[in-house]
Write an enzyme that holds these catalytic residues in place. Structure first.
Site, PDB file in Angstrom:
ATOM      1  N   THR A  26      41.302  37.633  29.434  1.00 50.22           N
ATOM      2  CA  THR A  26      41.981  36.895  29.915  1.00 50.22           C
ATOM      3  C   THR A  26      40.396  35.880  30.340  1.00 50.22           C
ATOM      4  OG1 THR A  26      43.783  38.101  31.156  1.00 50.22           O
ATOM      5  CG2 THR A  26      42.811  35.720  32.029  1.00 50.22           C
ATOM      6  N   LYS A  62      35.052  39.372  47.591  1.00 53.94           N
ATOM      7  CA  LYS A  62      35.037  37.843  47.783  1.00 53.94           C
ATOM      8  C   LYS A  62      34.371  37.170  49.170  1.00 53.94           C
ATOM      9  CE  LYS A  62      38.642  36.612  44.146  1.00 53.94           C
ATOM     10  NZ  LYS A  62      39.590  36.779  43.816  1.00 53.94           N
TER      11      LYS A  62
END
Ligand code: NAP
Ligand code: HSE
Length: 429
Positions: free
Chosen positions: A16, A207
């Site tokens: 992707t 994250k």
């Protein structure tokens, strides 16, 4: 005659994000020249399956051995977009060792095992850049590292996983079930190869670890982070939350306490519907940063997907071409000190609680008694019609410690009037 310097790239991964990068290198060639003063040449691309047809620039080689990129003396920058931990770490280590710059989107690797890599990059004085690792196309790494370098960061709150936000948005606005919404996220290329990372909150935690490092220069151990995902979230709670004026979002939140501890965690959270975070829909991500000079800042944008993520990767590559990459961590120390972690049980918050209870006299009294015994005060209450699984009893508390709520629920379990596990989510606003 072309006198521009050439930056030679080796790319590991053409999925992707990798294919988005190849497309942008091709489509934005003139902009890239003007912004960097360089020509970019994609020399080699590593994939798992070399037999598949790939759309690559003329002259670009295909290999199934990522280590080739690290060994090739022509390659200046290795771009790691394979994901996974083992091969990716080997590639990045070997590349840094050979003095190459590295750009990666691999938050799992950097959060769980990044310390050695940053040390190595510091020693070798090479770039290890990772803008695409946090919130896809939103330039939050650069914002914390450079633009907010004159601030003391007070807190960070964000929707950091596009897949989860997509699922929650579809469940909220279109009444879709969890599995169908997840399939939609996968078809759009938002989800990780292993989507449990997305829906169980671990991708958000990865994250958040990176954001804590960038905000405070502290190494928060990933394994210490409290994490709760959305896998078991019931539509009923989305509807009850709406009745109270809230939307359910998967939030990563971190703040520095008065004692200098980092309080961080990932939880489904009821967000007041008037807040900007509550309005972030689809695969979009958003981050609210509170800092002592700038005040509060809200970044919003596509948190996943091919071109948005490749945009962040390309920004890092241009930064290397401009030689504008000085500090990988944003702090002078390349090896960051460990964060002092605030125990999750001590975190205080307003809570949304839902109990499925027996429809007997005194149950409400016993339930509120258990909360009162642990100093948990009720702000709002709602009891709904009996369903086949019992009576849903929904409460909003005043601010309470996670430990006190946990202890009260343990007492209720002992008293044996809960017909299903209690649901407990934090509330924002
Ligand atoms: P993906 O679509 O699954 O693509 C992975 C690519 O890596 C494929 O081309 C695969 O080869 C190649 N690959 C995997 N293992 C390999 C190995 N051992 N040797 C050689 N090639 C290998 O992944 P993606 O979604 O692009 O994600 C890539 C990275 O970006 C991950 O770290 C992810 O967390 C991160 N990221 C993704 C997004 C997003 O929106 N997708 C956003 C931000 C960050 P084949 O083509 O032969 O299978
Ligand atoms: N799987 C991730 C998400 C990709 O859904 O946000 C971006 O990191």
């Amino acid at each position: 005659m072309n006198t521009r310097p050439t930056l030679t790239l080796g790319l590991a991964g053409l999925g992707t994000v990798g294919s988005g990068l190849v497309r942008l290198l091709r489509e934005n060639t003139e902009e890239l020249r003007q912004r960097s003063g360089c020509e970019f040449r994609l020399k080699t691309v590593a994939v798992r399956d070399a037999s598949r047809e790939r759309d690559l620039p003329a002259g670009t080689r295909l290999t199934t051995d990522p280590a080739e990129l690290a060994r090739d003396p022509d390659i200046d920058v290795v771009v790691e977009l394979m994901g996974g931990v083992t091969t990716a770490k080997q590639l990045i280590t070997a590349s840094l060792d050979n003095g190459k710059h590295v750009v990666t989107a691999n938050k799992a690797l950097l959060a769980e095992d990044g310390t050695d890599l940053f040390r190595q990059a510091g020693e070798k004085k090479t770039a290890l850049l990772y803008e695409a690792s946090v919130a896809g196309g939103i330039p939050v790494v650069q914002t914390l590292k450079d633009s907010l370098a004159g601030n003391r960061i007070l807190s960070i709150e964000g929707i950091l996983n596009g897949t989860s936000n997509f699922i929650l948005s579809e469940m909220t606005s279109r009444g879709m079930d969890f599995a169908t919404a997840l399939r939609g996220a996968q078809e759009n290329g938002y989800a990780e190869a292993d989507p449990t990372l997305d829906i169980d909150g671990f991708d958000t935690a990865h994250k958040l670890v990176l954001l804590v490092r960038l905000a405070w220069g502290l190494d928060y151990p990933y394994t210490s982070m409290p994490v709760q995902g959305i896998r078991n979230l019931d539509r009923m709670d989305i509807d009850f939350a709406r009745e109270f004026g809230y939307r359910v979002k998967l939030l990563g939140r971190a703040r520095l306490t008065g004692e200098g501890k980092v309080e961080a965690g990932v939880f489904p959270t009821l967000v007041n519907h008037t807040y900007l975070l509550a309005r972030v829909g689809g695969a979009f991500n958003a981050i609210r940063i509170e800092a002592n000079a700038v005040g509060s800042l809200f970044l919003h944008g596509p948190g996943a997907g091919s071109l948005p993520t490749a945009s962040a990767v390309l920004g890092d590559i241009v930064s290397i071409a401009r030689r504008a990459h000085l500090l990988n961590s944003g702090f002078v120390q390349q090896v960051l000190p460990p964060a002092s972690v605030q125990p999750a049980a001590e975190a205080r918050s307003t809570c949304y609680l839902r109990f499925m209870v027996k429809d007997n006299p005194g149950v409400l009294r016993d339930l509120s008694g258990a909360l009162a015994d642990h100093g948990v005060s009720i702000a709002q209450a709602m009891q709904k019609e009996r369903s086949e699984n019992g009576v849903p009893l929904v409460l909003m508390t005043h601010e309470a410690s996670a430990q006190a709520v946990r202890d009260a629920i343990a007492d209720m379990l002992r008293a044996d009037f809960l017909l299903a596990p209690a649901v407990c989510y934090r509330v924002m606003g």
